[in-house]
Design an enzyme around this catalytic site. Structure first.
Site, PDB file in Angstrom:
ATOM      1  N   ASP A 116      51.497 -37.846 -38.622  1.00 39.08           N
ATOM      2  CA  ASP A 116      51.950 -37.279 -37.350  1.00 39.08           C
ATOM      3  C   ASP A 116      51.280 -38.029 -36.200  1.00 39.08           C
ATOM      4  O   ASP A 116      50.167 -37.705 -35.798  1.00 39.08           O
ATOM      5  CB  ASP A 116      51.576 -35.791 -37.319  1.00 39.08           C
ATOM      6  CG  ASP A 116      52.307 -35.064 -36.214  1.00 39.08           C
ATOM      7  OD1 ASP A 116      53.293 -35.620 -35.694  1.00 39.08           O
ATOM      8  OD2 ASP A 116      51.900 -33.948 -35.869  1.00 39.08           O
ATOM      9  N   CYS A 162      39.195 -10.389 -11.741  1.00 38.37           N
ATOM     10  CA  CYS A 162      39.637 -11.706 -12.213  1.00 38.37           C
ATOM     11  C   CYS A 162      38.488 -12.400 -12.939  1.00 38.37           C
ATOM     12  O   CYS A 162      37.379 -12.477 -12.409  1.00 38.37           O
ATOM     13  CB  CYS A 162      40.110 -12.536 -11.025  1.00 38.37           C
ATOM     14  SG  CYS A 162      40.410 -14.245 -11.476  1.00 38.37           S
ATOM     15  N   CYS A 188      41.144 -18.474  -5.693  1.00 40.12           N
ATOM     16  CA  CYS A 188      40.527 -18.309  -7.010  1.00 40.12           C
ATOM     17  C   CYS A 188      40.294 -19.695  -7.644  1.00 40.12           C
ATOM     18  O   CYS A 188      41.218 -20.508  -7.742  1.00 40.12           O
ATOM     19  CB  CYS A 188      41.481 -17.469  -7.860  1.00 40.12           C
ATOM     20  SG  CYS A 188      41.114 -17.448  -9.584  1.00 40.12           S
ATOM     21  N   LYS A 239      53.796 -38.555 -44.493  1.00 42.19           N
ATOM     22  CA  LYS A 239      54.344 -38.738 -43.152  1.00 42.19           C
ATOM     23  C   LYS A 239      53.202 -38.449 -42.189  1.00 42.19           C
ATOM     24  O   LYS A 239      52.671 -37.334 -42.155  1.00 42.19           O
ATOM     25  CB  LYS A 239      55.511 -37.781 -42.925  1.00 42.19           C
ATOM     26  CG  LYS A 239      56.124 -37.936 -41.560  1.00 42.19           C
ATOM     27  CD  LYS A 239      57.421 -37.156 -41.470  1.00 42.19           C
ATOM     28  CE  LYS A 239      58.068 -37.306 -40.121  1.00 42.19           C
ATOM     29  NZ  LYS A 239      57.234 -36.909 -39.003  1.00 42.19           N
ATOM     30  N   LYS A 297      59.799 -32.126 -44.502  1.00 36.11           N
ATOM     31  CA  LYS A 297      58.830 -31.450 -43.622  1.00 36.11           C
ATOM     32  C   LYS A 297      58.106 -30.342 -44.380  1.00 36.11           C
ATOM     33  O   LYS A 297      58.765 -29.505 -45.006  1.00 36.11           O
ATOM     34  CB  LYS A 297      59.556 -30.833 -42.423  1.00 36.11           C
ATOM     35  CG  LYS A 297      60.065 -31.860 -41.433  1.00 36.11           C
ATOM     36  CD  LYS A 297      58.890 -32.443 -40.648  1.00 36.11           C
ATOM     37  CE  LYS A 297      59.308 -33.410 -39.581  1.00 36.11           C
ATOM     38  NZ  LYS A 297      59.911 -32.825 -38.438  1.00 36.11           N
ATOM     39  N   CYS A 326      37.488 -15.550 -10.391  1.00 36.51           N
ATOM     40  CA  CYS A 326      36.899 -15.366  -9.057  1.00 36.51           C
ATOM     41  C   CYS A 326      36.134 -14.056  -8.928  1.00 36.51           C
ATOM     42  O   CYS A 326      35.540 -13.792  -7.877  1.00 36.51           O
ATOM     43  CB  CYS A 326      37.970 -15.495  -7.978  1.00 36.51           C
ATOM     44  SG  CYS A 326      39.232 -14.217  -8.043  1.00 36.51           S
ATOM     45  N   GLU A 332      55.860 -41.201 -49.667  1.00 36.11           N
ATOM     46  CA  GLU A 332      54.607 -41.489 -48.970  1.00 36.11           C
ATOM     47  C   GLU A 332      54.309 -40.428 -47.924  1.00 36.11           C
ATOM     48  O   GLU A 332      55.224 -39.706 -47.491  1.00 36.11           O
ATOM     49  CB  GLU A 332      54.716 -42.870 -48.309  1.00 36.11           C
ATOM     50  CG  GLU A 332      55.951 -43.016 -47.460  1.00 36.11           C
ATOM     51  CD  GLU A 332      56.339 -44.490 -47.236  1.00 36.11           C
ATOM     52  OE1 GLU A 332      56.212 -44.943 -46.104  1.00 36.11           O
ATOM     53  OE2 GLU A 332      56.758 -45.162 -48.198  1.00 36.11           O
ATOM     54  N   CYS A 371      46.349 -12.744 -10.727  1.00 37.13           N
ATOM     55  CA  CYS A 371      45.287 -12.717  -9.713  1.00 37.13           C
ATOM     56  C   CYS A 371      45.928 -13.196  -8.415  1.00 37.13           C
ATOM     57  O   CYS A 371      46.521 -14.276  -8.373  1.00 37.13           O
ATOM     58  CB  CYS A 371      44.141 -13.647 -10.110  1.00 37.13           C
ATOM     59  SG  CYS A 371      43.009 -13.939  -8.738  1.00 37.13           S
ATOM     60  N   TYR A 400      53.869 -48.833 -41.940  1.00 40.51           N
ATOM     61  CA  TYR A 400      54.763 -48.303 -42.981  1.00 40.51           C
ATOM     62  C   TYR A 400      56.020 -49.138 -43.194  1.00 40.51           C
ATOM     63  O   TYR A 400      56.919 -48.729 -43.920  1.00 40.51           O
ATOM     64  CB  TYR A 400      55.119 -46.842 -42.729  1.00 40.51           C
ATOM     65  CG  TYR A 400      55.736 -46.555 -41.368  1.00 40.51           C
ATOM     66  CD1 TYR A 400      56.956 -47.085 -40.993  1.00 40.51           C
ATOM     67  CD2 TYR A 400      55.076 -45.722 -40.466  1.00 40.51           C
ATOM     68  CE1 TYR A 400      57.504 -46.814 -39.759  1.00 40.51           C
ATOM     69  CE2 TYR A 400      55.621 -45.434 -39.232  1.00 40.51           C
ATOM     70  CZ  TYR A 400      56.842 -45.991 -38.880  1.00 40.51           C
ATOM     71  OH  TYR A 400      57.386 -45.724 -37.662  1.00 40.51           O
TER      72      TYR A 400
HETATM   73  S1  IVH Z   1      59.573 -44.852 -42.019  1.00 41.62           S
HETATM   74  C1  IVH Z   1      63.666 -45.984 -39.499  1.00 41.62           C
HETATM   75  N1  IVH Z   1      57.354 -43.885 -42.947  1.00 41.62           N
HETATM   76  O1  IVH Z   1      57.993 -40.390 -38.484  1.00 41.62           O
HETATM   77  C2  IVH Z   1      62.491 -45.099 -39.448  1.00 41.62           C
HETATM   78  N2  IVH Z   1      58.006 -43.227 -40.767  1.00 41.62           N
HETATM   79  O2  IVH Z   1      60.055 -38.453 -37.773  1.00 41.62           O
HETATM   80  C3  IVH Z   1      61.598 -45.453 -40.571  1.00 41.62           C
HETATM   81  N3  IVH Z   1      56.429 -41.737 -39.655  1.00 41.62           N
HETATM   82  O3  IVH Z   1      59.927 -42.555 -36.551  1.00 41.62           O
HETATM   83  C4  IVH Z   1      60.364 -44.714 -40.485  1.00 41.62           C
HETATM   84  N4  IVH Z   1      54.957 -41.646 -41.263  1.00 41.62           N
HETATM   85  O4  IVH Z   1      57.328 -42.789 -36.468  1.00 41.62           O
HETATM   86  C5  IVH Z   1      58.191 -43.910 -41.909  1.00 41.62           C
HETATM   87  N5  IVH Z   1      55.423 -43.115 -43.905  1.00 41.62           N
HETATM   88  C6  IVH Z   1      56.228 -43.158 -42.857  1.00 41.62           C
HETATM   89  C7  IVH Z   1      55.968 -42.446 -41.678  1.00 41.62           C
HETATM   90  C8  IVH Z   1      56.899 -42.499 -40.652  1.00 41.62           C
HETATM   91  C9  IVH Z   1      55.256 -41.246 -40.045  1.00 41.62           C
HETATM   92  C10 IVH Z   1      57.061 -41.439 -38.351  1.00 41.62           C
HETATM   93  C11 IVH Z   1      57.832 -42.584 -37.749  1.00 41.62           C
HETATM   94  C12 IVH Z   1      59.244 -42.074 -37.648  1.00 41.62           C
HETATM   95  C13 IVH Z   1      59.014 -40.603 -37.567  1.00 41.62           C
HETATM   96  C14 IVH Z   1      60.260 -39.819 -37.927  1.00 41.62           C
END
Ligand code: IVH
Length: 654
Positions: free
Chosen positions: A116, A390, A414, A114, A298, A393, A112, A409, A213
């Site tokens: 951010d 600068c 300033c 991830k 990643k 200023c 799935e 500066c 999630y």
């Molecule tokens: S499962 C026990 N699923 O990424 C931890 N985490 O870098 C299980 N995150 O702490 C996490 N998308 O905050 C899971 N599809 C996803 C996610 C996800 C983002 C975050 C989550 C986790 C962090 C780890």
């Protein structure tokens, strides 16, 4: 410069020790810059050798220390982090470990996106959203229920009345982030800041969203089934797809997520690969930081090329001039980028970059990406020349810093410096005055309502309520935040003054020796250098700044507005001076009372038993700490193990 594995292990140990020192004693024996350098060396090593990363590396600390100002919540099940994978081999090794530890070869996985953002835990009771908390340090988070209520996508009531905890990632859509991006490094920071607002009205304006999630309380046999069930209850869930437990199948799905990620209005920084079967997940268990049944793959940082159109110069808090590149707008990881960091003039020289060149830029999660190289030189190249007046200023106040290709500066009045100093003063780790963002400081300065940090304390209700976007409640909140900041410890005030070289750590060390303005203003450079962690540059900066007209005026203003910390209470006796104490088991008084007693008599209370501990005070039903102290003593340590009565006898000897 790369380091060997042994050097890596040494640095990890060193930083663990420093972290402990810092969080327990609020002090560090090395400079911030030294700490950052070691941290970066560890990180670089882990990036090139991900499989050799040790589990308890300081880079893997789960979350942050719980913030003040929020009630705390102890998570029933810790909110863990995820281990990282960067290559197909990493995924293969992860699958091999599952096979080895479960004796299963035929299992399915969920792959799935991830997201951010920021991890949260949300608890429903009797079908009602009852409580939401941030991850915090993984065990204890901050209660942010009021802010979670602003997420319209999240159901507040659900058709399920048994207790339920769901976990998810709070994020800000890229399109919403574009409107506020001036103030934040990336959408994750903006989401995290929005979640930690005391006023939910502010959070609401940031338009948070969420993907769920997982759930620690679901009784479904697989992750995919849990997600489908959560969806049927009305939750916005992550797009979890079931694939066979083979590298090929997993890689294909990861590639799909990578190819599609820019079509979404949120930042996807990787893929999460999870073992689907919950019984097998439980059999595998977790380490103290991350589950053994999941990894985060990643995505590599994205690089694109574009044209360097121009370079503008920004003036920082201490007057240092930073070049910022203006580039032909280009899409990087879903966001339109028109500015890029060039760091400093050394970097310009190193990259040999000129205006007009085609440059390569890289975005590592941050919104302002950095220029990593010249892809093609322009035929007509314009060199980047430092300004002689600068940009803020307009004075001829730019000087080259001795021995460096850096410019500053030197005009203390300033406007850019004043603004940055005020923002620094209000920042979280300084005076923590929430609500004084960029736009507001700008307005207050423009209207001449403030000229320096001390003026903040003269602001009236009328001054604030007339500002753009301020209402009754936000005005009250800001005034309250300004008032509350007056009680900050001297270490924060000293850091907040923004004197060059005085970082958070050095400010707290100096404040320990000179706990009031009065005392510090009388300290000489020699006296300051005599403090172990204070170097000549710091001492000189402190003395010259505090004796300058500018700072004397500010300090006077701060003291007049009521910021004048009293020195901490002197110990009532010195009987325990120089000794460290750990308290364990149940005593006749609350533990905090015993701690105060020890501190009042010159002793220091620490949290964990180590061979350097002096005294362990043991109450009833003492457990592992008592055992550990005994073991250490058997191994040659000299920990005095005493009862509460014996402690009192140490303080009041007959
Ligand atoms: S499962 C026990 N699923 O990424 C931890 N985490 O870098 C299980 N995150 O702490 C996490 N998308 O905050 C899971 N599809 C996803 C996610 C996800 C983002 C975050 C989550 C986790 C962090 C780890």
């Amino acid at each position: 410069m790369s380091i060997s594995h042994d050097e890596y292990l040494n640095l990890v140990e060193k930083l663990q020790q420093l972290n402990k020192e810092y969080y327990i004693n609020n002090a560090s024996s090395v400079s911030d810059a030294q700490y950052d350098q070691w941290y970066q060396q560890i990180k670089d090593y882990e990036t090139t050798h991900p499989l050799l990363m040790v589990e308890d590396s300081p880079t893997q600390r789960v979350g942050s220390v719980p913030a003040k100002g929020f009630q705390q919540h102890q998570h029933k099940e810790p909110l863990l982090s995820l281990s990282n994978a960067f290559t197909t081999e990493d995924i293969q090794k992860f699958l091999d470990r599952i096979t080895k530890n479960t004796n299963q070869t035929d299992f399915s996985m969920s792959v799935e996106p991830k997201i951010d953002g920021c991890a949260v835990s949300i608890i429903y009771t009797n079908g009602q959203l009852e409580l939401a908390a941030t991850r915090g340090n993984g065990n204890v988070g901050e209660i942010i229920t009021h802010n979670i209520h602003t997420i319209s996508m999240l159901p507040k009531t659900i058709p399920f009345t048994q207790p339920l905890e769901v976990r998810g990632e709070v994020y800000i859509k890229i399109s919403n982030f574009e409107k506020i991006k001036e103030n934040f490094a990336n959408p994750r920071n903006a989401a995290s800041g929005a979640l930690r607002q005391l006023d939910p009205e502010v959070t609401k304006q940031r338009h948070l969203d969420i993907f769920i999630y997982g759930s620690s309380t679901s009784s479904h046999p697989s992750h995919i089934k849990t997600i489908a069930w959560l969806k049927s209850l009305g939750f916005p869930v992550i797009d979890a797809v079931e694939v066979p437990g083979s590298t090929t199948a997993i890689n294909n799905r990861i590639a799909d997520i990578l190819n599609q990620k820019d079509m979404y209005d949120f930042v996807i920084d990787g893929a999460v690969v999870k073992l689907n079967n919950i019984a097998l997940q439980n059999a595998l268990g977790t380490t103290s930081k991350a589950p053994k049944w999941a990894v985060a793959y990643k995505f590599p940082e994205e690089e694109v090329t574009t044209k360097l159109e121009n370079v503008e110069f920004q003036v920082g808090r201490t007057g240092i001039i930073t070049p910022v590149a203006q580039v032909t707008p280009v899409n990087v990881s879903g966001a339109t980028v028109s500015r890029a960091t060039l760091h400093n003039f050394d970097e310009i020289k190193r990259l040999n970059v000129h205006i007009g060149d085609t440059i390569t830029i890289k975005r590592a999660g941050e919104v302002i990406p950095k220029i990593v190289g010249v892809a093609a030189k322009a035929t007509h190249r314009t060199p980047i020349i430092p300004p002689d007046t600068c940009p803020s200023c307009n004075q001829q106040s730019i000087r080259q810093i001795e021995g460096q290709i850096a410019y500053q500066c030197i005009n203390p009045n300033c406007p850019a410096q004043i603004k940055e100093r005020i923002k620094h003063f209000c920042s979280k780790n300084a005076m923590d005055i929430d609500g004084l963002g960029d736009a507001i400081v700008d307005q207050l300065l423009k209207e001449g309502r403030i000229q320096n940090i001390a003026d903040l304390y003269t602001l009236t209700r009328k001054d604030i309520i007339n500002l753009d976007r301020f209402g009754e409640k936000s005005t009250d909140n800001l005034l309250a935040a300004i008032q509350t900041s007056k009680t900050k410890p001297f270490s924060n005030i000293l850091f907040a003054l923004g004197i060059p070289f005085i970082g958070e750590v050095s400010a707290s060390i100096i404040a320990e020796h000179y706990p009031t303005f009065e005392q510090l203003q009388h300290a000489t450079e020699d006296e300051l250098i005599a403090i172990e962690q204070v170097g000549p540059k710091m001492a000189n900066a402190l003395v010259t700044h505090l004796s300058s007209k500018h700072y004397q005026h500010i300090v006077k203003g701060l003291i007049e507005s009521g910021i004048d910390p009293t020195p901490p209470k002197k110990p009532s006796s010195q009987q325990l001076t120089g000794k460290t104490f750990v308290i364990t088991g149940t005593l006749s008084q609350p533990r905090s009372a015993i701690e105060t007693l020890i501190k009042d008599n010159g002793g220091k209370v620490v949290k964990s038993v180590s061979k350097s501990l002096n005294v362990l005070v043991v109450g009833e039903s003492a457990g592992s700490k008592y055992d550990k102290a005994q073991q250490l003593n058997t191994a040659g340590a000299n920990i005095q193990i005493i009862s509460e009565t014996e402690l009192l006898a140490l303080i009041h000897p007959q």
